[in-house]
Design a protein around this motif. Sequence first.
Motif, PDB file in Angstrom:
ATOM      1  N   LYS A   1       6.364   4.810   0.868  1.00  0.00           N
ATOM      2  CA  LYS A   1       6.375   6.105   0.200  1.00  0.00           C
ATOM      3  C   LYS A   1       4.802   6.662  -0.648  1.00  0.00           C
ATOM      4  N   LYS A   2       4.422   7.666  -1.218  1.00  0.00           N
ATOM      5  CA  LYS A   2       3.219   7.838  -1.848  1.00  0.00           C
ATOM      6  C   LYS A   2       2.615   7.059  -3.207  1.00  0.00           C
TER       7      LYS A   2
ATOM      8  N   LEU B   1       4.696 -11.114  11.130  1.00  0.00           N
ATOM      9  CA  LEU B   1       2.362 -11.640  11.223  1.00  0.00           C
ATOM     10  C   LEU B   1       1.842 -10.102  10.594  1.00  0.00           C
ATOM     11  N   TRP B   2       2.453  -9.275  11.199  1.00  0.00           N
ATOM     12  CA  TRP B   2       2.531  -7.769  10.106  1.00  0.00           C
ATOM     13  C   TRP B   2       2.656  -7.805   8.953  1.00  0.00           C
ATOM     14  N   ILE B   3       3.920  -7.769   8.870  1.00  0.00           N
ATOM     15  CA  ILE B   3       4.641  -7.696   7.608  1.00  0.00           C
ATOM     16  C   ILE B   3       3.898  -8.917   6.627  1.00  0.00           C
ATOM     17  N   GLU B   4       3.171 -10.896   7.150  1.00  0.00           N
ATOM     18  CA  GLU B   4       3.041 -11.259   6.074  1.00  0.00           C
ATOM     19  C   GLU B   4       1.960 -11.026   5.911  1.00  0.00           C
ATOM     20  N   THR B   5       0.869  -9.446   6.253  1.00  0.00           N
ATOM     21  CA  THR B   5      -0.177  -9.534   5.385  1.00  0.00           C
ATOM     22  C   THR B   5      -0.057  -8.888   4.060  1.00  0.00           C
ATOM     23  N   GLY B   6       1.044  -7.958   3.727  1.00  0.00           N
ATOM     24  CA  GLY B   6       1.310  -8.079   2.890  1.00  0.00           C
ATOM     25  C   GLY B   6       0.986  -6.602   2.544  1.00  0.00           C
ATOM     26  N   SER B   7       0.686  -5.175   3.288  1.00  0.00           N
ATOM     27  CA  SER B   7       0.303  -4.152   3.733  1.00  0.00           C
ATOM     28  C   SER B   7       0.989  -3.032   2.786  1.00  0.00           C
ATOM     29  N   TYR B   8       2.532  -3.303   3.141  1.00  0.00           N
ATOM     30  CA  TYR B   8       3.304  -2.306   3.149  1.00  0.00           C
ATOM     31  C   TYR B   8       3.902  -2.705   1.728  1.00  0.00           C
ATOM     32  N   GLY B   9       4.073  -4.642   1.350  1.00  0.00           N
ATOM     33  CA  GLY B   9       4.653  -4.659   0.432  1.00  0.00           C
ATOM     34  C   GLY B   9       6.189  -4.124  -0.135  1.00  0.00           C
ATOM     35  N   ASP B  10       6.182  -3.683  -1.809  1.00  0.00           N
ATOM     36  CA  ASP B  10       7.627  -3.487  -1.815  1.00  0.00           C
ATOM     37  C   ASP B  10       7.348  -1.377  -2.138  1.00  0.00           C
ATOM     38  N   ASP B  11       6.060  -0.595  -1.331  1.00  0.00           N
ATOM     39  CA  ASP B  11       6.294   0.843  -0.337  1.00  0.00           C
ATOM     40  C   ASP B  11       7.143   1.205   0.706  1.00  0.00           C
ATOM     41  N   VAL B  12       7.181   0.123   1.280  1.00  0.00           N
ATOM     42  CA  VAL B  12       8.379   0.533   2.842  1.00  0.00           C
ATOM     43  C   VAL B  12       9.470   0.660   2.632  1.00  0.00           C
ATOM     44  N   ILE B  13       9.704   1.964   2.922  1.00  0.00           N
ATOM     45  CA  ILE B  13      11.000   2.503   2.709  1.00  0.00           C
ATOM     46  C   ILE B  13      12.010   1.706   3.775  1.00  0.00           C
ATOM     47  N   ALA B  14      11.036   2.142   5.164  1.00  0.00           N
ATOM     48  CA  ALA B  14      12.269   1.897   6.315  1.00  0.00           C
ATOM     49  C   ALA B  14      11.584   2.290   7.595  1.00  0.00           C
ATOM     50  N   GLY B  15      11.986   1.535   8.580  1.00  0.00           N
ATOM     51  CA  GLY B  15      11.225   1.400   9.706  1.00  0.00           C
ATOM     52  C   GLY B  15      12.388   2.788  10.521  1.00  0.00           C
ATOM     53  N   THR B  16      11.067   3.458  10.911  1.00  0.00           N
ATOM     54  CA  THR B  16      12.170   4.901  11.890  1.00  0.00           C
ATOM     55  C   THR B  16      11.805   4.020  13.427  1.00  0.00           C
TER      56      THR B  16
ATOM     57  N   MET C   1       0.393  -1.298  -0.095  1.00  0.00           N
ATOM     58  CA  MET C   1       0.071  -0.082   0.184  1.00  0.00           C
ATOM     59  C   MET C   1       1.091   1.245  -0.061  1.00  0.00           C
ATOM     60  N   LYS C   2       0.421   1.929  -0.671  1.00  0.00           N
ATOM     61  CA  LYS C   2       1.501   3.593  -0.789  1.00  0.00           C
ATOM     62  C   LYS C   2       0.573   4.347   0.750  1.00  0.00           C
ATOM     63  N   PHE C   3       1.076   5.418   1.282  1.00  0.00           N
ATOM     64  CA  PHE C   3       1.406   5.982   2.144  1.00  0.00           C
ATOM     65  C   PHE C   3      -0.130   6.957   2.309  1.00  0.00           C
ATOM     66  N   ASN C   4      -0.285   6.970   0.868  1.00  0.00           N
ATOM     67  CA  ASN C   4      -1.846   7.823   0.851  1.00  0.00           C
ATOM     68  C   ASN C   4      -3.173   7.121   0.383  1.00  0.00           C
ATOM     69  N   ASP C   5      -2.437   5.705   1.095  1.00  0.00           N
ATOM     70  CA  ASP C   5      -4.355   4.100   1.213  1.00  0.00           C
ATOM     71  C   ASP C   5      -4.070   4.659   2.420  1.00  0.00           C
ATOM     72  N   PHE C   6      -3.664   4.466   3.876  1.00  0.00           N
ATOM     73  CA  PHE C   6      -3.305   4.351   5.064  1.00  0.00           C
ATOM     74  C   PHE C   6      -4.205   6.208   5.662  1.00  0.00           C
ATOM     75  N   PHE C   7      -4.709   5.427   6.837  1.00  0.00           N
ATOM     76  CA  PHE C   7      -5.702   5.994   7.073  1.00  0.00           C
ATOM     77  C   PHE C   7      -5.872   5.491   8.350  1.00  0.00           C
ATOM     78  N   VAL C   8      -5.849   7.310   9.518  1.00  0.00           N
ATOM     79  CA  VAL C   8      -5.772   7.131  10.792  1.00  0.00           C
ATOM     80  C   VAL C   8      -7.279   6.742  11.497  1.00  0.00           C
ATOM     81  N   GLY C   9      -7.152   5.382  12.050  1.00  0.00           N
ATOM     82  CA  GLY C   9      -8.319   4.585  12.960  1.00  0.00           C
ATOM     83  C   GLY C   9      -8.060   2.695  12.037  1.00  0.00           C
ATOM     84  N   GLN C  10      -7.348   3.533  10.470  1.00  0.00           N
ATOM     85  CA  GLN C  10      -7.569   2.132   9.628  1.00  0.00           C
ATOM     86  C   GLN C  10      -7.027   0.158  10.520  1.00  0.00           C
TER      87      GLN C  10
ATOM     88  N   ASN D   1       9.299  14.720  -0.845  1.00  0.00           N
ATOM     89  CA  ASN D   1      10.583  13.653  -1.902  1.00  0.00           C
ATOM     90  C   ASN D   1       9.700  12.624  -1.723  1.00  0.00           C
ATOM     91  N   GLU D   2       7.948  12.527  -1.625  1.00  0.00           N
ATOM     92  CA  GLU D   2       7.573  11.632  -2.139  1.00  0.00           C
ATOM     93  C   GLU D   2       7.101  10.856  -0.751  1.00  0.00           C
TER      94      GLU D   2
END
Length: 141
Positions: free
Chosen positions: A140-141, A65-80, A1-10, A111-112
């Motif tokens: 990533k956005k 377990l969270w990563i295996e949902t695939g929600s970030y996919g290749d759109d994640v850059i890094a944990g902070t 999922m891209k950044f814009n696909d996430f929303f508070v409360g999801q 930077n998107e």
Amino acid sequence: MKFNDFFVGQTFITKSLELTKEDITSFATEFDPQYMHLDEEKAKKGRFNGIIASGIQTLAVSFKLWIETGSYGDDVIAGTAFNNIKFIKPVYPGDVLYTKVKVIDVEEKRNETGLVTVKFSTFNSKEELVFEGDLTVLVKK
């Protein structure tokens, strides 16, 4: 999922994973070699009446377990950041864990990219909360 696909409360629910005695002792041997994770006789005499999983293992399983949902996919850059970590109840051999993951903050960056913060709430098969923690990642956005 891209950044814009996430929303508070999801909210997301992961699949479940059983931790066996072998899983617990194998992890502890390498990463947390304390008696309550390895020495069954000594652990029986301790506070938890037997071997328990390392809190670090519970955190790692929750993350897996969270990563295996695939929600970030290749759109994640890094944990902070990983904040507000709480080991609430012990995890015993045979416990089946799953994690509820709730988006608690989104913050646009330059930077998107954007930061997505999620709260992990991990439960055993008795629906007892065993772990909580907040993870922030750059996406990533």
